[in-house]
Each structure stands twice: as C-alpha cells, then as structure tokens.
Design a protein around this motif. Structure first.
Motif, PDB file in Angstrom:
ATOM      1  N   GLN A  41      -5.129   6.968  -3.025  1.00 28.35           N
ATOM      2  CA  GLN A  41      -4.403   8.205  -2.735  1.00 28.35           C
ATOM      3  C   GLN A  41      -5.199   9.442  -3.124  1.00 28.35           C
ATOM      4  N   ASP A  65       2.286  10.650   6.567  1.00 27.45           N
ATOM      5  CA  ASP A  65       3.001   9.724   5.678  1.00 27.45           C
ATOM      6  C   ASP A  65       2.347   9.655   4.303  1.00 27.45           C
ATOM      7  N   GLN A  66       1.025   9.652   4.295  1.00 28.20           N
ATOM      8  CA  GLN A  66       0.324   9.671   3.008  1.00 28.20           C
ATOM      9  C   GLN A  66       0.720  10.912   2.219  1.00 28.20           C
ATOM     10  N   SER A  91       3.428  12.660   2.400  1.00 29.38           N
ATOM     11  CA  SER A  91       4.791  12.495   1.887  1.00 29.38           C
ATOM     12  C   SER A  91       4.792  11.802   0.538  1.00 29.38           C
ATOM     13  N   ARG A  92       4.116  10.675   0.509  1.00 33.74           N
ATOM     14  CA  ARG A  92       4.139   9.879  -0.719  1.00 33.74           C
ATOM     15  C   ARG A  92       3.400  10.566  -1.858  1.00 33.74           C
TER      16      ARG A  92
END
Lengths: 157, 157
Positions: free
Chosen positions: A143, B145-146, B148-149
């Motif tokens: 991430q 989406d990445q 978001s997380r």
DNA sequence: TTACAGTGTTTGAACGTTCAAAGAATTAGG
DNA sequence: CCTAATTCTTTGAACGTTCAAACACTGTAA
C-alpha cells in the motif's frame, strides 16, 4: 463573486460512481484530519506547525543549512507570501536567519541557526514516530507503493 | 511551549525507508495542493470554500434539508466551533437557517433555504467535474479502490 | 542608454481556523 | 429531588493563510 456561467447541463454530468464516492469521502477525511493531527502534535512538542517543521527540515539538509527563498518555496510547495510570513516567524524565534545573496541582490537566503538546527534534531525522532503512527503503521508495504503512485498522480499539475 | 521530554534516543529511531520517504513526500504535496485547489475553484465559482460546499451538500441530501449541528460536524469532520462559524457565514448569505430543536433545547438545527438549495444544485455539476479532473481522471479503477482502503486506514482514529 | 518586461521578495488587510472559555440544557447518581 | 457531570453550541481573540499591491533588482532589446 457568483457567475452563473456555462454550466454543464445536469443531465450531462458524469456523476461519481459508488466506489468513487467512497474514495472521495475517505480522501476528504484524510485531507481534514491528517494536517491538523500533525499540527497538533508539533504544536504540543514545540509550538510549530507541520509546514514550519518541513521548511526547517529542508534547511537542515541543505549545504550550509541555507537555501534561497524560492528554492524552499518550490520544495515545500508554499506560495512566496506564505513562506515569507513563515520565515518571519522562525526568524523571530532565532531559528532562521535572513540575508541577501551576494550575486543576485533580489534573492534572500534563509539559513538555519545553530539553535534552529538543534530544534530539528531534537524534534525529528518524535516526528518520524508520529508519521509512522499516523500513516505507515496503518499500511502494508504494498500500500505504501500504491500510495506513492496515487499521490504523485493527484499532486501532478 | 517547548518541552524537552522523554524523546527516543536518535539511535533507536525507526527512520523512514526510501519508499516511505517517497510516499510521504507525495502525500504532503497532496495535502498542500488539493484543498487549496478546490478552495480556489469554488471560490471562483461562488466564493465558497470546500468545507462550506460539503456542508451544504450534506444538508441538501438530508430529510427536510435540515440537520442537527452535531450531525453535520460528525459527517463533515469539523470541530463544533469551526462549524458554528461556518454556518454563521452561510446564514449571513441567506443559504442556511438556524433554529432550535423542539425536543432538546440544546440542539440547533441548520436548514438549507431554497436559495441555498438552488446554489448547491447549480454548483454540483461543476464540482463533480472538478473532482474528476483533479482526482479520478488521474487514477485507474484499481487505484480508486486502493485509495479507498488507504485513506480509510489513515483516517481511522 | 533608456525603457520595459520579468523575477524575487515583502507587506498588510481580509479571511477561515483554532483554542480556551463560557452558557444553557440535559442526564445520571446518590 | 439536588447536585454534579455531560452534552450542545457559541463567542472572541490569536493565529496562519491568502490575496492584491508594491518594491527592488535583473535581463533584454531598441
């Protein structure tokens, strides 16, 4: 003021998808919380705001602990005016010195004093710990790389 | 003020890795640029700042276009004081109305006026376009989406 | 040489946010 | 009940940022 101008017709608008809405909501929360979280921590530690710390950190890594105002503004992403006020504050504390450059008389050099340098050194460990706590401890290594790319894409002009 | 307290020894500090440094640098740029970019666009459109628009947007979606101050503060992530000043500004423009709740006399309800609602409707398409331009057009669906997380992880308390 | 555009920086007023304090209404405990 | 703690909101001063204007210096080109 208000200009009721060529606005796209409501029907034509590409509204956000569900997952875009979610991402936007979360991003907004980060934009609101993270800066004030760091400002709060640094203020508590040494009555400093994040951008002030960053400027001092840049200076501490520069040759001669000295940089042109313009260079600082570019690196720290601050407007000339904002930087000028900011350096004024640091100067008042004795952490930074302003002096004109010799070659181009328009440019002003900002130099970190010994006291200023000591402050950065003193604060750095705590600041890094805070960055870890508020950001990187919450993310996987994957991430972190995703964040790099996403943030770079958004920050690009 | 300054407190020279139990600071971690410099040797013990878990400094940032190269990729963490890069991510942090990019994140900082986003934190500095994105809010002022939106503030600038909204100010130009209707002399509004991002948080003001958001509060109006929340209200426009609430039943009766009305919400308790506390509810707005929670949703929009604003301190009570900040919200109070903000609603004061919107009230002065005739976009929001304040009136006490009937059941609990401590709570104040903020209600969007017809004019306020019209303003949100008018601004929404442009705002969505700006959000696309500054954020989502720059990301792949996967990155959304990445984001978001990642943002959710960072924004969590 | 002079004029003119461009660059680097500062200034002060206006603005939005924070912070600490306070007031008013409710809830909880003895 | 009565009191004390808690919740909801506001206030005003202090602070950092923005914005437009200004000033000083440099580069350029007639």
């Amino acid at each position: 003021m208000a200009d009721s101008q060529p606005l796209p017709d409501t029907a034509d608008v590409a509204w956000l998808t569900e997952s875009e809405q979610e991402a936007w909501r979360q991003l907004l929360r980060v934009l609101l919380r993270l800066p004030s979280a760091f400002d709060g921590l640094l203020r508590q530690a040494d009555d400093l705001v994040l951008v002030e710390y960053n400027v001092m950190a840049f200076l501490s890594e520069a040759p001669g602990r000295s940089l042109k105002m313009t260079a600082i503004a570019a690196e720290a992403d601050l407007s000339p005016s904002r930087l000028s006020h900011l350096i004024g504050r640091l100067e008042k504390r004795g952490w930074v010195l302003r002096h004109p450059a010799t070659d181009d008389k328009r440019v002003i050099m900002a130099t970190l004093t010994a006291e200023g340098y000591a402050s950065v050194q003193r604060l750095a460990p705590r600041h890094v710990r805070d960055v870890r706590e508020l950001v990187f401890d919450r993310l996987t290594a994957e991430q972190v790389d995703q964040l790099s790319r996403i943030a770079a894409a958004i920050a690009a002009r």
